[in-house]
Design an enzyme around this catalytic site. Structure first.
Site, mmCIF file in Angstrom:
data_model
loop_
_atom_site.group_PDB
_atom_site.id
_atom_site.type_symbol
_atom_site.label_atom_id
_atom_site.label_comp_id
_atom_site.label_asym_id
_atom_site.label_seq_id
_atom_site.Cartn_x
_atom_site.Cartn_y
_atom_site.Cartn_z
ATOM 1 N N SER A 158 49.197 -55.025 -107.919
ATOM 2 C CA SER A 158 49.883 -55.728 -106.843
ATOM 3 C C SER A 158 50.501 -57.031 -107.350
ATOM 4 O O SER A 158 51.352 -57.005 -108.232
ATOM 5 C CB SER A 158 48.904 -55.943 -105.684
ATOM 6 O OG SER A 158 49.570 -56.295 -104.502
ATOM 7 N N ASP A 254 52.609 -46.954 -98.992
ATOM 8 C CA ASP A 254 52.426 -48.366 -99.320
ATOM 9 C C ASP A 254 53.774 -49.072 -99.170
ATOM 10 O O ASP A 254 54.792 -48.562 -99.642
ATOM 11 C CB ASP A 254 51.922 -48.450 -100.774
ATOM 12 C CG ASP A 254 51.720 -49.857 -101.304
ATOM 13 O OD1 ASP A 254 51.903 -50.827 -100.550
ATOM 14 O OD2 ASP A 254 51.370 -49.984 -102.508
ATOM 15 N N HIS A 284 47.988 -48.902 -100.187
ATOM 16 C CA HIS A 284 47.840 -50.065 -101.056
ATOM 17 C C HIS A 284 46.359 -50.426 -101.178
ATOM 18 O O HIS A 284 45.628 -50.409 -100.194
ATOM 19 C CB HIS A 284 48.620 -51.259 -100.497
ATOM 20 C CG HIS A 284 48.766 -52.362 -101.492
ATOM 21 N ND1 HIS A 284 49.738 -52.339 -102.464
ATOM 22 C CD2 HIS A 284 48.052 -53.500 -101.683
ATOM 23 C CE1 HIS A 284 49.614 -53.421 -103.213
ATOM 24 N NE2 HIS A 284 48.602 -54.145 -102.760
#
Length: 312
Positions: A158, A254, A284
């Site tokens: 991320s 996501d 996610h």
């Protein structure tokens, strides 16, 4: 619309029952506390490592805390700089400890998890500066750590994958350290938040909503203009050629799905070797959801194997 994996459906139900608050409904202190509590509640058994040590290394604005994980291996081992996720605002060495341990054991590498500065206390580009300084330190001190300075890699998820991608570009531009692999798990590649998946998966697919990304963007960047800087949005780099080979992992459901897909395509267009893996029905954050999500461990093993090949 893509279908959520049954294990993800169960996980979302469990999250609902825990009464987790939306990220965008909290201030950074509250959001950090919730992430710490959630990560501690996971009853996952990490793969065994030889030892773990914390130390402060010199950084551009003061010491940077780093947690070092050594594998059960002899001789100089490869080394991986690891940047945790959390939107450049939340997350810590503790929230991502399980992934760091598993990466260390799975790749047979020294893993250096970096406690970079975060927003809103330290806005962009503080995290970037710390992240590159940590790689340089790891390279310069590899021999004394029992690691091989010629076998270095980067890993992040991320926001951490955003930092890994940017650091890979910085290393290329600086003429080193030479990197064997950059491992990017659902990276933030474009902080203008323009990818189509922001609309498709805006809400209802876990805690990372479109609104949460706007919240992260607002706490990390100094102003919206920073999103045009390649150090915030690596996909905006003028030239991606010559950067380290990559493995890019995305979750199908996501908001960041298209960021990873677009970045993989952009790297390939620039002649960079890319292994791309999309996990169907995943959301996610799935990468760390061991043991409740089978594909979490599957994806971690795929990444470890990619490092194994890169370091061979």
């Amino acid at each position: 619309m893509p279908t959520l994996h049954p294990q993800i459906v169960n996980a979302l139900e469990a999250m609902k029952n825990l009464g987790l608050r939306p990220i965008e409904a909290m201030n950074p202190v509250e959001a950090r506390a919730q992430m710490e509590a959630t990560s501690q509640s996971r009853k996952a058994e990490a793969l065994p490592v030889a030892r773990i040590e914390e130390r402060d290394i010199p950084g551009p604005a003061g010491p940077i805390r780093m947690r070092l994980y050594w594998p059960n291996a002899t001789g100089p081992v490869p080394a991986i700089a690891y940047y945790h996720g959390g939107g450049h605002v939340i997350g810590s060495l503790d929230t991502h400890d399980l992934i760091a341990r598993n990466l260390c054991a799975g790749a047979g590498a020294l893993v250096a998890s970096v406690d970079y500065r975060m927003g809103p206390e330290h806005r962009f580009p503080a995290a970037v500066e710390d992240s590159f300084a940590a790689l340089e330190w790891l390279h310069g001190n590899a021999a004394s750590l029992g690691a091989d300075p010629k076998r270095l890699g980067l890993h992040g998820d991320s926001a951490g994958a955003n930092l890994a991608a940017v650091v890979a570009l910085m290393a290329r531009d600086a003429g080193g350290p030479q990197l064997r692999l950059q491992s990017l798990v659902y990276p933030v590649a474009d902080y203008t938040l323009q990818s189509a998946s922001y609309d498709t998966f805006a809400e209802g697919y876990g805690l990372l909503t479109r609104a949460a990304m706007v919240w992260f963007q607002g706490h990390y960047l100094r102003s919206p203009a920073d999103a045009e800087d390649w150090r915030a949005s690596p996909i905006k780099a003028a030239n991606l050629a010559g950067v380290a080979p990559a493995i890019i992992v995305t979750a199908e459901c996501d908001v960041l799905h298209d960021d990873g897909e677009r970045y993989a395509a952009a790297l390939r267009r620039a002649g960079v070797v890319v292994q791309y893996r999309e996990y169907a029905g995943m959301i996610h954050g799935f990468f760390g959801m061991v043991p409740i999500i089978d594909d979490a461990m599957n994806a971690q093993l795929v990444v470890a194997a990619a490092f194994g090949r890169a370091f061979a």
